[in-house]
Scaffold this motif. Structure first.
Motif, PDB file in Angstrom:
ATOM      1  N   GLY A 262    -138.846  12.728 -17.758  1.00  0.00           N
ATOM      2  CA  GLY A 262    -137.788  12.511 -16.774  1.00  0.00           C
ATOM      3  C   GLY A 262    -136.507  12.011 -17.397  1.00  0.00           C
ATOM      4  N   PHE A 263    -136.627  11.082 -18.326  1.00  0.00           N
ATOM      5  CA  PHE A 263    -135.439  10.528 -18.982  1.00  0.00           C
ATOM      6  C   PHE A 263    -134.690  11.625 -19.740  1.00  0.00           C
ATOM      7  N   LEU A 264    -135.415  12.404 -20.526  1.00  0.00           N
ATOM      8  CA  LEU A 264    -134.762  13.457 -21.311  1.00  0.00           C
ATOM      9  C   LEU A 264    -134.200  14.552 -20.417  1.00  0.00           C
ATOM     10  N   ALA A 265    -134.893  14.856 -19.319  1.00  0.00           N
ATOM     11  CA  ALA A 265    -134.426  15.923 -18.432  1.00  0.00           C
ATOM     12  C   ALA A 265    -133.064  15.581 -17.816  1.00  0.00           C
ATOM     13  N   VAL A 266    -132.859  14.318 -17.453  1.00  0.00           N
ATOM     14  CA  VAL A 266    -131.565  13.914 -16.898  1.00  0.00           C
ATOM     15  C   VAL A 266    -130.478  14.041 -17.956  1.00  0.00           C
ATOM     16  N   LEU A 267    -130.759  13.567 -19.172  1.00  0.00           N
ATOM     17  CA  LEU A 267    -129.749  13.697 -20.226  1.00  0.00           C
ATOM     18  C   LEU A 267    -129.452  15.166 -20.509  1.00  0.00           C
ATOM     19  N   ALA A 268    -130.499  16.008 -20.514  1.00  0.00           N
ATOM     20  CA  ALA A 268    -130.288  17.436 -20.756  1.00  0.00           C
ATOM     21  C   ALA A 268    -129.429  18.054 -19.664  1.00  0.00           C
ATOM     22  N   ALA A 269    -129.695  17.683 -18.405  1.00  0.00           N
ATOM     23  CA  ALA A 269    -128.941  18.241 -17.281  1.00  0.00           C
ATOM     24  C   ALA A 269    -127.468  17.863 -17.353  1.00  0.00           C
ATOM     25  N   ARG A 270    -127.168  16.724 -17.997  1.00  0.00           N
ATOM     26  CA  ARG A 270    -125.785  16.255 -18.102  1.00  0.00           C
ATOM     27  C   ARG A 270    -125.143  16.616 -19.438  1.00  0.00           C
ATOM     28  N   GLY A 271    -125.847  17.422 -20.235  1.00  0.00           N
ATOM     29  CA  GLY A 271    -125.291  17.819 -21.526  1.00  0.00           C
ATOM     30  C   GLY A 271    -125.234  16.691 -22.529  1.00  0.00           C
ATOM     31  N   ARG A 309    -142.442  17.888  -8.835  1.00  0.00           N
ATOM     32  CA  ARG A 309    -141.400  18.892  -9.075  1.00  0.00           C
ATOM     33  C   ARG A 309    -140.102  18.371  -8.467  1.00  0.00           C
ATOM     34  N   ARG A 310    -139.257  17.818  -9.338  1.00  0.00           N
ATOM     35  CA  ARG A 310    -137.950  17.287  -8.903  1.00  0.00           C
ATOM     36  C   ARG A 310    -136.896  17.738  -9.900  1.00  0.00           C
ATOM     37  N   ARG A 311    -135.723  18.042  -9.406  1.00  0.00           N
ATOM     38  CA  ARG A 311    -134.662  18.520 -10.272  1.00  0.00           C
ATOM     39  C   ARG A 311    -133.872  17.357 -10.843  1.00  0.00           C
ATOM     40  N   ALA A 312    -133.859  17.264 -12.171  1.00  0.00           N
ATOM     41  CA  ALA A 312    -133.141  16.164 -12.807  1.00  0.00           C
ATOM     42  C   ALA A 312    -131.637  16.280 -12.626  1.00  0.00           C
ATOM     43  N   ASN A 313    -131.138  17.478 -12.338  1.00  0.00           N
ATOM     44  CA  ASN A 313    -129.691  17.615 -12.161  1.00  0.00           C
ATOM     45  C   ASN A 313    -129.207  17.033 -10.842  1.00  0.00           C
TER      46      ASN A 313
END
Length: 315
Positions: A262-271, A309-313
């Protein structure tokens, strides 16, 4: 790595283990579920909308075929998965103690986990972040390869994360394990550990003291999970905290893997992975920490590692 897999921006290495989970208090009935810190983290990343690929050796036995089918079904890249004629490694999970905390009896010898060329040593093109998970990225042939892969990732400008995730039964004695773990920390931008991990490594030391020492080794962020009390992110400024939602716990299998996914997915979604990590803000980190705590708590409400199933973006 195939052309199709070049769209996968996060590469995950670490163990894939068949978890035999008890379905009654006496441990008379078990269910074989797919697990292992590497597989679980890749699963979580995919369910949160990231683009992960998994690298490692998978058996051609029935469990190994289930792993490959699950990776494909979740949209996880498999271009760096290698077939092994050896059986799948397994973990026998003990009947749960207080708080749903499991104990794992790991059986690795003579399995696909110890394939000498199972983990790649060079970072493929197009990948901006490497996540190295647990003992599969620390010891044995896969651990040695993960060290080379992390060095290659850093040279290519990718960021690296490492989940300490202590499994004492398969690690060498503490005095020999600590240098291996610290070597991986020194190659990582983001390090995640639980309070239990810190207690095994450095009994009696305050978490912040350990985190700051790891930052001295090279880690830029240290994430410490605290079970029902949430998590702390130690960065260059004052620590950030996030609470964990209250849930009825089925078990905590895969909670840490869901957290780091979850932590990495949020950072990935924000570039904010790869070259974008230099621009990460406290707001980015606070959002990532809160999302990670929320999805990890959600996963604890169901047996086994079953990230929501949740969207990190949308975090």
């Amino acid at each position: 790595m195939s052309a199709r897999d070049l769209c996968h921006a996060i590469l995950v290495v670490g163990e894939a283990i068949g978890d035999f989970i008890p379905r009654d208090p006496d441990g008379r009935h078990y269910e074989a579920v797919l697990g292992g810190s590497g597989f679980n983290a890749a699963l979580a990343l995919a369910r949160f909308g990231a683009k992960p690929a998994y690298a490692g050796a998978l058996s051609t036995d029935a469990l190994g075929r289930r792993f490959r089918a699950a990776l494909l079904a979740e949209g996880i890249g498999t271009g760096l998965v290698r077939d092994s004629a050896l059986p799948t490694a397994v973990a026998i999970v003990s009947p749960l103690g207080p708080g749903g905390v499991p104990e794992f009896g790991l059986h690795l010898e003579g399995t696909a986990h110890v394939e000498p060329e199972g983990t790649p040593r060079q970072m493929p093109p197009g990948v901006v972040h490497l996540h190295a998970a647990s003992f599969g990225a620390t010891i044995g042939p896969s651990g040695e390869a993960a060290g080379d892969l992390a060095a290659s990732a850093r040279h290519a400008g990718a960021t690296v994360s490492y989940d300490v995730n202590i499994r004492a039964s398969v690690l060498p004695e503490r005095d020999r394990a600590i240098p291996l773990i610290e070597a991986r920390i020194s190659q990582s931008d983001i390090v995640k550990a639980s309070l239990d991990d810190l207690a095994w490594l450095h009994l009696g030391e305050p978490a912040e003291d350990v985190a700051r020492r790891w930052q001295g080794l090279g880690a830029r962020l240290v994430l410490v999970t605290q079970g029902p009390d949430g998590a702390i992110c130690y960065g260059p400024e004052t620590p950030l905290t996030a609470s964990a939602p209250s849930v009825i716990v089925a078990d905590t299998v895969g909670a840490g893997d869901t957290f780091i996914g979850g932590f990495l997915a949020v950072l990935a979604a924000r570039g904010r992975l790869g070259v974008g990590f230099a621009d990460v803000t406290r707001g980015d980190l606070q959002s990532a920490l809160a999302f990670a705590c929320a999805v990890a708590a959600d996963a604890c409400a169901r047996p086994g590692c079953d990230p929501p199933r949740r969207r990190a973006n949308q975090a």
